[in-house]
Motif scaffolding. Structure first.
Motif, PDB file in Angstrom:
ATOM      1  N   ASP A  95       0.746  -0.156  -0.913  1.00  0.00           N
ATOM      2  CA  ASP A  95       2.201  -0.272  -0.790  1.00  0.00           C
ATOM      3  C   ASP A  95       2.808   1.098  -0.515  1.00  0.00           C
ATOM      4  OD1 ASP A  95       2.104  -2.998  -1.332  1.00  0.00           O
ATOM      5  OD2 ASP A  95       2.212  -2.671  -3.499  1.00  0.00           O
ATOM      6  N   ARG A  96       3.852   1.118   0.312  1.00  0.00           N
ATOM      7  CA  ARG A  96       4.527   2.371   0.640  1.00  0.00           C
ATOM      8  C   ARG A  96       5.500   2.738  -0.463  1.00  0.00           C
ATOM      9  NH1 ARG A  96       1.261   4.188   4.329  1.00  0.00           N
ATOM     10  NH2 ARG A  96       2.809   5.779   4.832  1.00  0.00           N
ATOM     11  N   GLY A  97       5.595   4.043  -0.727  1.00  0.00           N
ATOM     12  CA  GLY A  97       6.490   4.514  -1.769  1.00  0.00           C
ATOM     13  C   GLY A  97       6.605   6.025  -1.732  1.00  0.00           C
ATOM     14  N   LEU A  98       6.724   6.632  -2.912  1.00  0.00           N
ATOM     15  CA  LEU A  98       6.966   8.069  -3.019  1.00  0.00           C
ATOM     16  C   LEU A  98       5.976   8.714  -3.984  1.00  0.00           C
ATOM     17  CD1 LEU A  98      10.760   7.535  -3.621  1.00  0.00           C
ATOM     18  CD2 LEU A  98       9.908   8.697  -1.590  1.00  0.00           C
ATOM     19  N   TRP A  99       5.536   9.896  -3.632  1.00  0.00           N
ATOM     20  CA  TRP A  99       4.778  10.717  -4.574  1.00  0.00           C
ATOM     21  C   TRP A  99       5.758  11.484  -5.461  1.00  0.00           C
ATOM     22  CZ3 TRP A  99       0.493  13.581  -1.324  1.00  0.00           C
ATOM     23  CH2 TRP A  99      -0.608  12.744  -1.188  1.00  0.00           C
ATOM     24  N   GLY A 119       1.879  11.204  -9.695  1.00  0.00           N
ATOM     25  CA  GLY A 119       1.766   9.762  -9.562  1.00  0.00           C
ATOM     26  C   GLY A 119       2.627   9.254  -8.432  1.00  0.00           C
ATOM     27  N   TRP A 120       2.835   7.949  -8.440  1.00  0.00           N
ATOM     28  CA  TRP A 120       3.521   7.243  -7.341  1.00  0.00           C
ATOM     29  C   TRP A 120       4.603   6.342  -7.917  1.00  0.00           C
ATOM     30  CZ3 TRP A 120       4.225   2.098  -6.181  1.00  0.00           C
ATOM     31  CH2 TRP A 120       4.516   1.754  -4.857  1.00  0.00           C
ATOM     32  N   VAL A 121       5.717   6.227  -7.177  1.00  0.00           N
ATOM     33  CA  VAL A 121       6.796   5.301  -7.552  1.00  0.00           C
ATOM     34  C   VAL A 121       7.187   4.504  -6.311  1.00  0.00           C
ATOM     35  CG1 VAL A 121       7.714   6.689  -9.455  1.00  0.00           C
ATOM     36  CG2 VAL A 121       8.529   7.101  -7.112  1.00  0.00           C
ATOM     37  N   PRO A 122       7.728   3.297  -6.497  1.00  0.00           N
ATOM     38  CA  PRO A 122       8.104   2.475  -5.340  1.00  0.00           C
ATOM     39  C   PRO A 122       9.191   3.124  -4.505  1.00  0.00           C
ATOM     40  CG  PRO A 122       8.022   1.160  -7.362  1.00  0.00           C
ATOM     41  CD  PRO A 122       7.931   2.590  -7.779  1.00  0.00           C
ATOM     42  N   ALA A 123       9.242   2.743  -3.232  1.00  0.00           N
ATOM     43  CA  ALA A 123      10.286   3.238  -2.336  1.00  0.00           C
ATOM     44  C   ALA A 123      11.658   2.868  -2.887  1.00  0.00           C
ATOM     45  CB  ALA A 123      10.092   2.641  -0.934  1.00  0.00           C
TER      46      ALA A 123
END
Length: 258
Positions: A95-99, A119-123
């Motif tokens: 899934d696309r999101g943000l670092w 980590g990663w968070v949703p767009a």
């Protein structure tokens, strides 16, 4: 066509079919082994035992290109003021999101810092909603080279970057920064794991033997096909000559009859 499928040639056809099929199949198998071994070579470095980051790169050193993906350890203090989000990145599900990136000093609070992908968070996640990183920490993660290209930052005033470039980060902190970053193996609290952007490059000669074996089998298959063609054309030419001679003899007999 009747001559090509004569009983005399059935054995040659069957032998050629078996040889060519076996050669093609074994060549495909060796080619698959070549791909598997090269992928394994990429994973081997990411699965190595972690070493202190200073064993591979210092604050003023260029990035070691042969250490992409190598696990390293960093122990120091978070530089929370340097936290940024990097757009258009995937998580472990694709899934696309943000670092979420925060520099971590490699030592005391004034030591040079390493940008760490926590980590990663949703767009669409707002930077203010990202859990902060404070205090001391020890991180184990994979070493990665900083981005060297990508789109320009359309809004330098916000905390979202289109690429993870050292030049963009160094303006946000007082510490020197390492030429590269680390993707944490375990995300910090409230974040999801981030995916590696780059895996180690495989050498040109990695698993070359399997690739050459594949070519060797295909050459063998081509040679078997050539031998079959030579044999069939010789036999058919011989049988065609015999039939032509027989027809000529019959015509001569008819012509000489009273």
């Amino acid at each position: 066509m009747r001559v090509w499928w004569s009983p005399r040639l059935l054995g040659a056809h069957l032998l050629a079919l078996v040889c060519v099929s076996a050669a093609v199949g074994l060549g495909v198998w060796q080619l698959h082994a070549w791909h598997v071994h090269r992928e394994a070579a990429q994973r081997d470095l990411t699965g190595a035992a972690p070493v202190p980051i200073d064993d591979l790169i210092g604050p003023d050193d260029p990035f070691p290109g042969d250490q992409v993906g190598r696990p390293v350890t960093i122990r120091g203090s978070w530089v929370g003021a340097g936290t940024v989000l990097v757009s258009d990145r995937t998580d472990t599900s694709g899934d696309r999101g943000l670092w979420v990136v925060t520099p971590l000093t490699n030592g005391g609070t004034d030591a040079a810092a390493v940008p760490v992908v926590r980590g990663w968070v949703p767009a669409g996640t707002d930077a203010a909603a990202v859990p902060p990183a404070t205090g001391d920490a020890e991180v184990v993660g994979w070493l990665q080279p900083a981005d060297s290209g990508g789109a320009a930052d359309a809004d330098p005033s916000d905390d979202v970057l289109p690429a993870l470039r050292t030049a963009d980060l160094v303006q946000r902190v007082h510490q020197d920064l390492y030429d590269g970053y680390v993707v944490a193996e375990q995300p910090t609290s409230g974040l999801q794991p981030a995916m590696l952007d780059r895996l180690p490059d495989t050498g040109t000669f990695t698993a070359l033997r399997n690739f050459l074996y594949a070519l060797e089998w295909w050459v063998f298959g081509g040679f078997a096909l050539f031998l079959w063609w030579r044999h069939v054309t010789e036999v058919t030419a011989e049988e065609a000559a015999i039939e032509a001679a027989a027809r000529s003899s019959q015509e001569d007999d008819v012509a000489s009859a009273p």
